[in-house]
Design a protein around this motif. Structure first.
Motif, PDB file in Angstrom:
ATOM      1  N   ASP A 127      14.633 -19.468  25.420  1.00  0.00           N
ATOM      2  CA  ASP A 127      14.970 -20.799  25.320  1.00  0.00           C
ATOM      3  C   ASP A 127      16.193 -20.605  26.470  1.00  0.00           C
ATOM      4  OD1 ASP A 127      16.632 -19.122  23.949  1.00  0.00           O
ATOM      5  OD2 ASP A 127      17.401 -20.632  22.654  1.00  0.00           O
ATOM      6  N   LYS A 128      16.874 -19.295  26.903  1.00  0.00           N
ATOM      7  CA  LYS A 128      17.683 -19.309  27.951  1.00  0.00           C
ATOM      8  C   LYS A 128      17.531 -18.517  29.143  1.00  0.00           C
ATOM      9  CE  LYS A 128      21.009 -19.581  23.767  1.00  0.00           C
ATOM     10  NZ  LYS A 128      21.874 -18.867  23.446  1.00  0.00           N
ATOM     11  N   ALA A 129      17.974 -18.468  29.916  1.00  0.00           N
ATOM     12  CA  ALA A 129      17.937 -17.766  31.215  1.00  0.00           C
ATOM     13  C   ALA A 129      18.946 -16.634  30.998  1.00  0.00           C
ATOM     14  CB  ALA A 129      18.231 -18.533  32.225  1.00  0.00           C
ATOM     15  N   LEU A 130      18.437 -15.258  31.160  1.00  0.00           N
ATOM     16  CA  LEU A 130      19.177 -14.203  30.982  1.00  0.00           C
ATOM     17  C   LEU A 130      19.958 -14.092  32.275  1.00  0.00           C
ATOM     18  CD1 LEU A 130      19.843 -12.102  28.720  1.00  0.00           C
ATOM     19  CD2 LEU A 130      18.059 -10.605  29.752  1.00  0.00           C
ATOM     20  N   PRO A 131      21.495 -13.713  32.510  1.00  0.00           N
ATOM     21  CA  PRO A 131      22.098 -13.657  33.668  1.00  0.00           C
ATOM     22  C   PRO A 131      21.331 -12.068  34.341  1.00  0.00           C
ATOM     23  CG  PRO A 131      23.558 -13.964  32.039  1.00  0.00           C
ATOM     24  CD  PRO A 131      22.260 -13.836  31.182  1.00  0.00           C
ATOM     25  N   GLU A 132      21.553 -12.057  35.690  1.00  0.00           N
ATOM     26  CA  GLU A 132      21.044 -10.894  36.399  1.00  0.00           C
ATOM     27  C   GLU A 132      21.748  -9.776  35.867  1.00  0.00           C
ATOM     28  OE1 GLU A 132      19.075 -10.430  38.902  1.00  0.00           O
ATOM     29  OE2 GLU A 132      18.514 -12.527  38.817  1.00  0.00           O
ATOM     30  N   GLY A 133      21.115  -8.693  36.086  1.00  0.00           N
ATOM     31  CA  GLY A 133      21.757  -7.361  35.605  1.00  0.00           C
ATOM     32  C   GLY A 133      20.739  -6.548  34.583  1.00  0.00           C
ATOM     33  N   ARG A 134      21.283  -5.491  34.123  1.00  0.00           N
ATOM     34  CA  ARG A 134      20.454  -4.650  33.180  1.00  0.00           C
ATOM     35  C   ARG A 134      20.923  -5.253  31.952  1.00  0.00           C
ATOM     36  NH1 ARG A 134      20.473   1.684  33.331  1.00  0.00           N
ATOM     37  NH2 ARG A 134      18.689   2.043  31.602  1.00  0.00           N
ATOM     38  N   TRP A 135      19.949  -5.366  30.868  1.00  0.00           N
ATOM     39  CA  TRP A 135      20.060  -5.951  29.643  1.00  0.00           C
ATOM     40  C   TRP A 135      18.802  -5.002  28.630  1.00  0.00           C
ATOM     41  CZ3 TRP A 135      23.415  -9.382  28.253  1.00  0.00           C
ATOM     42  CH2 TRP A 135      24.093 -10.313  29.054  1.00  0.00           C
ATOM     43  N   ILE A 136      19.365  -4.841  27.423  1.00  0.00           N
ATOM     44  CA  ILE A 136      18.557  -4.234  26.387  1.00  0.00           C
ATOM     45  C   ILE A 136      18.175  -5.314  25.374  1.00  0.00           C
ATOM     46  CG2 ILE A 136      18.290  -2.642  24.488  1.00  0.00           C
ATOM     47  CD1 ILE A 136      20.437  -0.878  26.035  1.00  0.00           C
ATOM     48  N   LEU A 137      16.715  -5.545  25.304  1.00  0.00           N
ATOM     49  CA  LEU A 137      16.140  -6.845  24.621  1.00  0.00           C
ATOM     50  C   LEU A 137      15.853  -6.321  23.179  1.00  0.00           C
ATOM     51  CD1 LEU A 137      14.133  -8.528  26.969  1.00  0.00           C
ATOM     52  CD2 LEU A 137      16.574  -9.145  26.071  1.00  0.00           C
ATOM     53  N   ARG A 138      16.573  -6.443  22.006  1.00  0.00           N
ATOM     54  CA  ARG A 138      16.045  -5.906  20.787  1.00  0.00           C
ATOM     55  C   ARG A 138      15.384  -7.314  19.948  1.00  0.00           C
ATOM     56  NH1 ARG A 138      20.976  -2.489  19.003  1.00  0.00           N
ATOM     57  NH2 ARG A 138      20.893  -1.027  20.414  1.00  0.00           N
ATOM     58  N   PHE A 139      14.152  -7.113  19.913  1.00  0.00           N
ATOM     59  CA  PHE A 139      13.236  -8.122  19.558  1.00  0.00           C
ATOM     60  C   PHE A 139      13.046  -8.077  17.961  1.00  0.00           C
ATOM     61  CE2 PHE A 139      11.746  -8.096  23.784  1.00  0.00           C
ATOM     62  CZ  PHE A 139      11.447  -9.537  23.973  1.00  0.00           C
ATOM     63  N   GLU A 140      12.682  -9.208  17.355  1.00  0.00           N
ATOM     64  CA  GLU A 140      12.275  -9.382  15.836  1.00  0.00           C
ATOM     65  C   GLU A 140      11.527 -10.401  15.657  1.00  0.00           C
ATOM     66  OE1 GLU A 140      14.362 -10.623  11.953  1.00  0.00           O
ATOM     67  OE2 GLU A 140      15.625  -8.959  12.820  1.00  0.00           O
ATOM     68  N   ILE A 141      10.151  -9.930  15.350  1.00  0.00           N
ATOM     69  CA  ILE A 141       9.056 -10.705  15.046  1.00  0.00           C
ATOM     70  C   ILE A 141       8.685 -10.870  13.817  1.00  0.00           C
ATOM     71  CG2 ILE A 141       6.524 -11.395  15.831  1.00  0.00           C
ATOM     72  CD1 ILE A 141       7.237  -9.640  18.352  1.00  0.00           C
ATOM     73  N   GLU A 142       8.672 -12.104  13.101  1.00  0.00           N
ATOM     74  CA  GLU A 142       8.101 -12.440  11.946  1.00  0.00           C
ATOM     75  C   GLU A 142       6.701 -13.147  11.975  1.00  0.00           C
ATOM     76  OE1 GLU A 142      11.072 -14.006   9.388  1.00  0.00           O
ATOM     77  OE2 GLU A 142      12.494 -12.550  10.060  1.00  0.00           O
ATOM     78  N   ALA A 143       5.962 -12.675  11.066  1.00  0.00           N
ATOM     79  CA  ALA A 143       4.619 -13.221  10.880  1.00  0.00           C
ATOM     80  C   ALA A 143       3.852 -12.927   9.632  1.00  0.00           C
ATOM     81  CB  ALA A 143       3.808 -13.219  12.187  1.00  0.00           C
ATOM     82  N   ASP A 144       3.426 -13.671   9.004  1.00  0.00           N
ATOM     83  CA  ASP A 144       2.547 -13.335   7.735  1.00  0.00           C
ATOM     84  C   ASP A 144       3.683 -12.600   6.761  1.00  0.00           C
ATOM     85  OD1 ASP A 144       0.401 -14.852   8.710  1.00  0.00           O
ATOM     86  OD2 ASP A 144      -0.716 -12.827   9.300  1.00  0.00           O
ATOM     87  N   GLY A 145       4.842 -12.982   6.658  1.00  0.00           N
ATOM     88  CA  GLY A 145       5.538 -12.145   5.769  1.00  0.00           C
ATOM     89  C   GLY A 145       6.066 -10.798   6.095  1.00  0.00           C
ATOM     90  N   LYS A 146       5.503 -10.376   7.445  1.00  0.00           N
ATOM     91  CA  LYS A 146       6.002  -8.944   7.935  1.00  0.00           C
ATOM     92  C   LYS A 146       6.928  -9.185   8.999  1.00  0.00           C
ATOM     93  CE  LYS A 146       1.658  -7.186   6.280  1.00  0.00           C
ATOM     94  NZ  LYS A 146       0.135  -7.538   6.705  1.00  0.00           N
ATOM     95  N   THR A 147       7.864  -8.232   9.136  1.00  0.00           N
ATOM     96  CA  THR A 147       8.680  -8.140  10.063  1.00  0.00           C
ATOM     97  C   THR A 147       8.609  -6.844  11.085  1.00  0.00           C
ATOM     98  OG1 THR A 147      10.392  -9.428   8.897  1.00  0.00           O
ATOM     99  CG2 THR A 147      10.967  -8.216  10.808  1.00  0.00           C
ATOM    100  N   TRP A 148       8.849  -7.330  12.423  1.00  0.00           N
ATOM    101  CA  TRP A 148       8.405  -5.974  13.396  1.00  0.00           C
ATOM    102  C   TRP A 148       9.820  -6.068  14.179  1.00  0.00           C
ATOM    103  CZ3 TRP A 148       8.558  -5.666  18.677  1.00  0.00           C
ATOM    104  CH2 TRP A 148       7.982  -4.547  19.295  1.00  0.00           C
ATOM    105  N   ARG A 149      10.162  -5.039  14.529  1.00  0.00           N
ATOM    106  CA  ARG A 149      11.410  -4.960  15.450  1.00  0.00           C
ATOM    107  C   ARG A 149      11.280  -3.911  16.591  1.00  0.00           C
ATOM    108  NH1 ARG A 149      13.349  -4.811  10.349  1.00  0.00           N
ATOM    109  NH2 ARG A 149      14.547  -6.566   9.615  1.00  0.00           N
TER     110      ARG A 149
END
Length: 165
Positions: A127-149
């Motif tokens: 939903d937002k643009a990420l500023p230039e540079g190096r970033w670490i993205l920590r994802f969290e996905i929820e589907a069917d009552g399960k969570t993945w990171r």
């Protein structure tokens, strides 16, 4: 040659020893303060807020990680020219909730919370643009009552890490 013709040396005094010690310790302290200043300016040093509390949760975190790995969900990320992050999901059930926290590795920029929405191509776009540079993205996905990171790194317009096969 007679001893009378030999040049006279000045005696080694306590003043000389003091100057040698002062110079030696001055160099050591100067280097130590320089290195300490460089180290603290590049890394804040906080990995976890409270290491004792983290140690109490460690085995639970290992169990959760094993369950997440067994799901075999994968995310491949890329960065568009406008700075938005595109996440391609593999093995994830339909209608997942996808969020990520973008962290700057050196802590120089504030963390950003990103929410992802599915676009017409089937990819999930931030939903937002990420500023230039190096970033670490920590994802969290929820589907069917399960969570993945999971975690991936983004640098400039390039993505560091393994793409989804």
């Amino acid at each position: 040659m007679s001893s009378q013709n030999a040049p006279r040396r000045k005696p080694f005094t306590g003043k000389h020893m003091f100057l040698i010690l002062l110079t030696g310790f001055g160099v050591v302290f100067g280097v130590n303060f320089l290195m300490a200043g460089l180290a603290t300016s590049t890394f804040g040093g906080v990995v976890v807020e409270n290491s004792y509390v983290a140690s109490q949760h460690f085995n639970r975190w290992l169990d959760e990680a094993a369950k997440e790995k067994a799901l075999d969900w994968k995310v491949a990320v890329s960065r568009r020219e406008d700075g938005h992050i595109v996440a391609l999901l593999d093995g994830v059930p339909r209608y997942p909730d996808v969020i990520a926290e973008a962290r700057h590795p050196l802590g120089r920029k504030p963390d950003m919370a990103l929410k992802f929405e599915k676009d017409v191509t089937g990819a999930y776009v931030s939903d937002k643009a990420l500023p230039e540079g190096r970033w670490i993205l920590r994802f969290e996905i929820e589907a069917d009552g399960k969570t993945w990171r999971g975690e991936d790194q983004v640098e400039g317009l390039e993505v560091i890490g393994q793409p989804v096969p």
